[in-house]
Design a protein around this motif. Structure first.
Motif, PDB file in Angstrom:
ATOM      1  N   GLY A  60      21.471  26.017  45.946  1.00  0.00           N
ATOM      2  CA  GLY A  60      20.072  25.587  46.445  1.00  0.00           C
ATOM      3  C   GLY A  60      19.448  26.651  47.146  1.00  0.00           C
ATOM      4  N   GLY A  61      20.013  27.624  47.820  1.00  0.00           N
ATOM      5  CA  GLY A  61      19.567  28.913  48.115  1.00  0.00           C
ATOM      6  C   GLY A  61      18.963  29.795  47.148  1.00  0.00           C
ATOM      7  N   MET A  62      19.924  29.822  45.838  1.00  0.00           N
ATOM      8  CA  MET A  62      19.359  30.686  44.842  1.00  0.00           C
ATOM      9  C   MET A  62      18.088  30.175  44.379  1.00  0.00           C
ATOM     10  SD  MET A  62      22.744  30.766  42.553  1.00  0.00           S
ATOM     11  CE  MET A  62      24.218  32.094  43.177  1.00  0.00           C
ATOM     12  N   GLN A  63      17.771  28.696  44.467  1.00  0.00           N
ATOM     13  CA  GLN A  63      16.656  28.280  44.082  1.00  0.00           C
ATOM     14  C   GLN A  63      15.379  28.600  45.013  1.00  0.00           C
ATOM     15  OE1 GLN A  63      16.783  23.806  42.746  1.00  0.00           O
ATOM     16  NE2 GLN A  63      19.012  24.298  43.003  1.00  0.00           N
ATOM     17  N   VAL A  64      15.763  28.529  46.396  1.00  0.00           N
ATOM     18  CA  VAL A  64      15.052  29.130  47.249  1.00  0.00           C
ATOM     19  C   VAL A  64      14.371  30.204  46.912  1.00  0.00           C
ATOM     20  CG1 VAL A  64      14.787  29.864  49.996  1.00  0.00           C
ATOM     21  CG2 VAL A  64      15.993  27.604  49.186  1.00  0.00           C
ATOM     22  N   LYS A 109      10.939  26.223  37.884  1.00  0.00           N
ATOM     23  CA  LYS A 109       9.798  26.032  37.310  1.00  0.00           C
ATOM     24  C   LYS A 109       9.442  24.329  36.788  1.00  0.00           C
ATOM     25  CE  LYS A 109       8.703  27.682  32.994  1.00  0.00           C
ATOM     26  NZ  LYS A 109       9.108  28.314  31.955  1.00  0.00           N
ATOM     27  N   ALA A 110      10.219  23.503  36.792  1.00  0.00           N
ATOM     28  CA  ALA A 110      10.403  22.343  36.507  1.00  0.00           C
ATOM     29  C   ALA A 110       9.788  21.760  37.849  1.00  0.00           C
ATOM     30  CB  ALA A 110      11.709  21.713  35.723  1.00  0.00           C
ATOM     31  N   ILE A 111      10.563  22.140  38.801  1.00  0.00           N
ATOM     32  CA  ILE A 111      10.263  21.467  40.455  1.00  0.00           C
ATOM     33  C   ILE A 111       8.711  22.105  40.770  1.00  0.00           C
ATOM     34  CG2 ILE A 111      10.814  21.400  42.653  1.00  0.00           C
ATOM     35  CD1 ILE A 111      13.901  21.668  41.876  1.00  0.00           C
ATOM     36  N   LYS A 112       8.401  23.180  40.333  1.00  0.00           N
ATOM     37  CA  LYS A 112       6.955  23.696  40.577  1.00  0.00           C
ATOM     38  C   LYS A 112       6.019  22.347  40.050  1.00  0.00           C
ATOM     39  CE  LYS A 112       3.369  26.326  41.800  1.00  0.00           C
ATOM     40  NZ  LYS A 112       2.328  26.013  40.893  1.00  0.00           N
ATOM     41  N   MET A 113       6.202  22.033  38.738  1.00  0.00           N
ATOM     42  CA  MET A 113       5.497  21.000  37.873  1.00  0.00           C
ATOM     43  C   MET A 113       5.417  19.526  38.840  1.00  0.00           C
ATOM     44  SD  MET A 113       6.376  21.790  34.019  1.00  0.00           S
ATOM     45  CE  MET A 113       5.676  23.218  33.560  1.00  0.00           C
ATOM     46  N   SER A 172       5.147  32.673  45.907  1.00  0.00           N
ATOM     47  CA  SER A 172       5.180  33.069  47.227  1.00  0.00           C
ATOM     48  C   SER A 172       3.594  32.744  47.942  1.00  0.00           C
ATOM     49  CB  SER A 172       5.162  34.500  47.507  1.00  0.00           C
ATOM     50  OG  SER A 172       4.223  35.205  46.628  1.00  0.00           O
ATOM     51  N   GLY A 173       2.862  32.664  47.101  1.00  0.00           N
ATOM     52  CA  GLY A 173       1.298  32.362  47.599  1.00  0.00           C
ATOM     53  C   GLY A 173       1.110  30.946  48.144  1.00  0.00           C
ATOM     54  N   ILE A 174       1.951  29.858  47.761  1.00  0.00           N
ATOM     55  CA  ILE A 174       1.710  28.640  48.412  1.00  0.00           C
ATOM     56  C   ILE A 174       3.106  28.399  49.470  1.00  0.00           C
ATOM     57  CG2 ILE A 174       0.622  27.530  46.155  1.00  0.00           C
ATOM     58  CD1 ILE A 174       3.148  26.184  45.644  1.00  0.00           C
ATOM     59  N   THR A 175       3.819  29.416  49.798  1.00  0.00           N
ATOM     60  CA  THR A 175       5.038  29.234  50.516  1.00  0.00           C
ATOM     61  C   THR A 175       4.904  29.697  51.556  1.00  0.00           C
ATOM     62  OG1 THR A 175       5.946  28.802  48.221  1.00  0.00           O
ATOM     63  CG2 THR A 175       7.361  29.041  50.190  1.00  0.00           C
ATOM     64  N   LEU A 176       4.919  28.968  52.774  1.00  0.00           N
ATOM     65  CA  LEU A 176       4.840  30.041  54.334  1.00  0.00           C
ATOM     66  C   LEU A 176       6.044  30.574  54.502  1.00  0.00           C
ATOM     67  CD1 LEU A 176       2.569  27.446  56.129  1.00  0.00           C
ATOM     68  CD2 LEU A 176       1.803  29.522  55.190  1.00  0.00           C
ATOM     69  N   SER A 177       7.169  29.862  54.369  1.00  0.00           N
ATOM     70  CA  SER A 177       8.385  30.211  54.733  1.00  0.00           C
ATOM     71  C   SER A 177       9.584  29.652  54.006  1.00  0.00           C
ATOM     72  CB  SER A 177       8.667  29.914  56.213  1.00  0.00           C
ATOM     73  OG  SER A 177       8.852  28.423  56.123  1.00  0.00           O
ATOM     74  N   ALA A 178      10.506  30.385  54.080  1.00  0.00           N
ATOM     75  CA  ALA A 178      11.695  29.847  53.183  1.00  0.00           C
ATOM     76  C   ALA A 178      13.148  30.297  53.951  1.00  0.00           C
ATOM     77  CB  ALA A 178      11.887  31.032  52.208  1.00  0.00           C
ATOM     78  N   ASP A 222      14.582  32.166  44.183  1.00  0.00           N
ATOM     79  CA  ASP A 222      13.769  32.232  43.036  1.00  0.00           C
ATOM     80  C   ASP A 222      12.218  31.622  43.112  1.00  0.00           C
ATOM     81  OD1 ASP A 222      14.275  32.671  39.829  1.00  0.00           O
ATOM     82  OD2 ASP A 222      12.754  31.079  40.055  1.00  0.00           O
ATOM     83  N   TRP A 223      12.074  30.507  43.873  1.00  0.00           N
ATOM     84  CA  TRP A 223      10.841  30.037  44.309  1.00  0.00           C
ATOM     85  C   TRP A 223      10.103  30.915  44.999  1.00  0.00           C
ATOM     86  CZ3 TRP A 223       8.659  24.978  43.513  1.00  0.00           C
ATOM     87  CH2 TRP A 223       7.566  24.966  44.154  1.00  0.00           C
ATOM     88  N   VAL A 224      10.551  31.583  46.095  1.00  0.00           N
ATOM     89  CA  VAL A 224       9.805  32.286  46.661  1.00  0.00           C
ATOM     90  C   VAL A 224       9.159  33.585  46.162  1.00  0.00           C
ATOM     91  CG1 VAL A 224      11.361  33.843  48.042  1.00  0.00           C
ATOM     92  CG2 VAL A 224       9.391  32.928  49.157  1.00  0.00           C
ATOM     93  N   ILE A 225      10.030  34.114  45.163  1.00  0.00           N
ATOM     94  CA  ILE A 225       9.547  35.318  44.459  1.00  0.00           C
ATOM     95  C   ILE A 225       8.320  34.918  43.511  1.00  0.00           C
ATOM     96  CG2 ILE A 225      10.121  36.760  42.376  1.00  0.00           C
ATOM     97  CD1 ILE A 225      13.382  36.490  43.643  1.00  0.00           C
ATOM     98  N   ASN A 226       8.486  33.741  42.837  1.00  0.00           N
ATOM     99  CA  ASN A 226       7.499  33.019  41.971  1.00  0.00           C
ATOM    100  C   ASN A 226       6.366  32.607  42.538  1.00  0.00           C
ATOM    101  OD1 ASN A 226       8.634  33.893  39.178  1.00  0.00           O
ATOM    102  ND2 ASN A 226      10.437  33.131  40.334  1.00  0.00           N
TER     103      ASN A 226
END
Lengths: 375, 375
Positions: free
Chosen positions: B157-161, B134-138, B169-175, B163-167
């Motif tokens: 780092g993969g755990m963050q990947v 969430k902090a990195i999203k900011m 996903s709309g701005i993330t093309l791939s993971a 968590d990121w894509v779940i939250n």
């Protein structure tokens, strides 16, 4: 006062006896012990032809107390030793000795140094698996046992089996090494070293000089916790604990242990400090690290002088500390010398500690092997 | 003075920038941070269509310094990031931030608590992977990046990947999650807990309150030694060190380290104390332990809202800390949601740390994936 604890434990075992060797005992390092004693237990009776003796070697933290029998304290191998068990005390004469360097009645770092009347601590010389085995051979001679139906042991006990059969093949009909290796692997050494570091780090350890005060229980606890992880498989850990929380329905967001696996490890570690000596842990892990019976990295010549010894080599599928591949190296070298070898990988998910649990396959395979040894 | 060390290191990285968030930041635990900052680095240029941004998440002991570039200090992923590398700085706009709780310029236990002007220590609240993300999203919003070509990371780092894509996903093309898991396993928790115990055991740790004196380097060293064993495979350990002795032709029969693997672990552990904060180690391992994105143990519903995200899931054959089976669970759950997933198990014998080494297969598979993402 850690030594009072061991006295208290040992006094609860009516079968415990002592073999005392009062001469200088030369060690592989070149150093000597002015004398030593081994605590040992025997169960069953040696038959008239003296052909039913079985020698069991214990692992790192074991003792001579292989079988509960009439004592208050459970034996470490009650699953395998006793009436109608594979190592049947009605049929066989079972011998198990506490190893040199340990803390259950045999001479080790917590014993008095006869040269100065003080507890050895780190003045105790480094010992090897071969030293351990040589001392037990003296006990066997003392007992008048001239033939062993089988020798068996798991983990570090399996290393003793291998060292024994190389050195005393003539009096040994068969051998059952389990969950062991012909040498400590890099991995074994690495895990043993971090466990030793955990003990060294405890300020109570005080360079091994703690017998008149507090024992380094924090360090020994951590060492055992690390060790315990290596004794279990990932599967059994997941099955037993998963990600379950202990005593709290939700995450606590604090550093106290909250997952069940954390509490379990702490419990195991804490219990261990109430039954083992930190210095013994150092000496015995070091003996494991030194073990390598290969000759210039080759295991085949190690067994080339053997002739009629029969082997049952056992691995456990989920053991990652002494994996099946290490047992297969032993099988390959024995077979390369045309020896009579059976090999079984027992399919069990408990990890390295599989040899200690209730395991029907293990009981059956050992029973069958024993009944087929020709005396 | 551990914090002076981090200042010294950070001053050597000219590309380092800071994102400061001066409002209250709510954490998953319910607690808050009155404000925070993230240290971050970017390499390459955001193109005119803003379609070439790649976000890289670091693992436990990493930093924003993913690429050496003009600094004196090597980047932790120089094998993968830079001109003509898969994450090509000539082509992509690469972003990497130091995570919350770490010690490389982002707010963590070694930062000043603005509420009392003292270093947080254990007053720093427990954080989770989701808080970190969430902090990195900011930061990403602050940078004006509205589309990410890919997000990637290994291990934690993969755990963050994930968590990121779940939250987001709309701005993330791939993971591209690598060498990771959808939840910390019992095994992961167990190994993290003994590493934390090693730190707690150091009297210099002083309940996390050591910033004005000596850091708990003995404890942190031991923690890292244990960790390091889990990062390597048994194969590579044998290949690198075997049973070779260090500085001595024969066994010494003493307790100082004598096998090469022992010296190596001590070297690795000691070096680590010169570049990491013990409290950060506690907070980050705890964040790993808490990670579990399954819903009542089921991973399939976790991804049910995803639609057009493309995945490349990578495991390393010799990784026993985050084994291939854990990556396959992720693949299975993604596939069950009819998502576009490629899965590769890279055959390499280095263990968990395989993602950090020179690995042609890894470079190729990532490069190919990146060139085939339709923007």
């Amino acid at each position: 006062m850690i030594n009072e604890l061991f006295e208290y434990i040992l006094n609860k075992i009516p079968e415990l006896k002592y073999f005392k060797y009062d001469k200088i005992f030369k060690l592989e390092s070149g150093k000597t012990l002015p004398k030593f004693q081994l605590a040992y237990e025997t169960y069953g009776q040696l038959n008239s032809t003296k052909s039913n003796a079985i020698l069991i070697f214990h692992a790192l933290s074991g003792s001579s107390h292989v079988f509960k029998d009439n004592s208050e304290i459970g034996g470490w191998w009650d699953e395998m030793v006793g009436p109608n068990k594979p190592f049947d005390t009605n049929e066989y004469f079972i011998i198990c000795a506490n190893i040199l360097g340990s803390c259950y009645g045999s001479t080790g770092p917590n014993s008095l140094n006869p040269l100065n009347g003080k507890i050895y601590g780190l003045d105790f010389p480094i010992i090897t698996i071969h030293d351990i085995v040589k001392a037990i051979k003296m006990l066997i001679d003392h007992l008048g046992v001239q033939k062993l139906l089988t020798v068996t042991g798991s983990s570090m006990g399996g290393m003793q089996v291998l060292d024994w059969v190389i050195n005393f093949s003539g009096i040994t009909l068969s051998a059952i090494p389990m969950a062991t290796a012909a040498y400590a692997t890099t991995f074994n050494i690495a895990f043993n070293e971090v466990q030793r570091q955990a003990i060294y780090s405890d300020s109570f350890w005080n360079n091994g000089n703690y017998y008149s005060g507090f024992a380094p229980n924090k360090g020994l606890r951590l060492a055992r916790e690390i060790g315990h992880i290596t004794y279990l498989s990932e599967d059994i850990m997941r099955e037993k604990f998963g990600r379950s929380l202990q005593n709290n329905p939700k995450l606590l967001f604090q550093f106290t242990e909250e997952f069940e696996v954390e509490s379990y490890l702490q419990y195991k570690g804490t219990t261990f400090t109430k039954r083992f000596d930190a210095n013994s842990y150092l000496y015995i892990t070091k003996a494991i690290d030194y073990f390598d019976i290969r000759q210039n990295g080759n295991l085949i010549p190690t067994f080339s002088h053997l002739e009629n010894n029969k082997f049952l080599v056992i691995s456990f599928s989920s053991d990652w500390l002494y994996p099946t591949s290490k047992l297969k190296e032993i099988v390959f070298a024995l077979k390369s010398n045309s020896l009579d070898v059976s090999f079984v990988e027992i399919d069990v998910n408990y990890g390295h500690d599989s040899f200690l649990i209730d395991c029907k396959d293990l009981r059956e395979v050992v029973s069958n092997f024993l009944t087929n040894i020709e005396v």
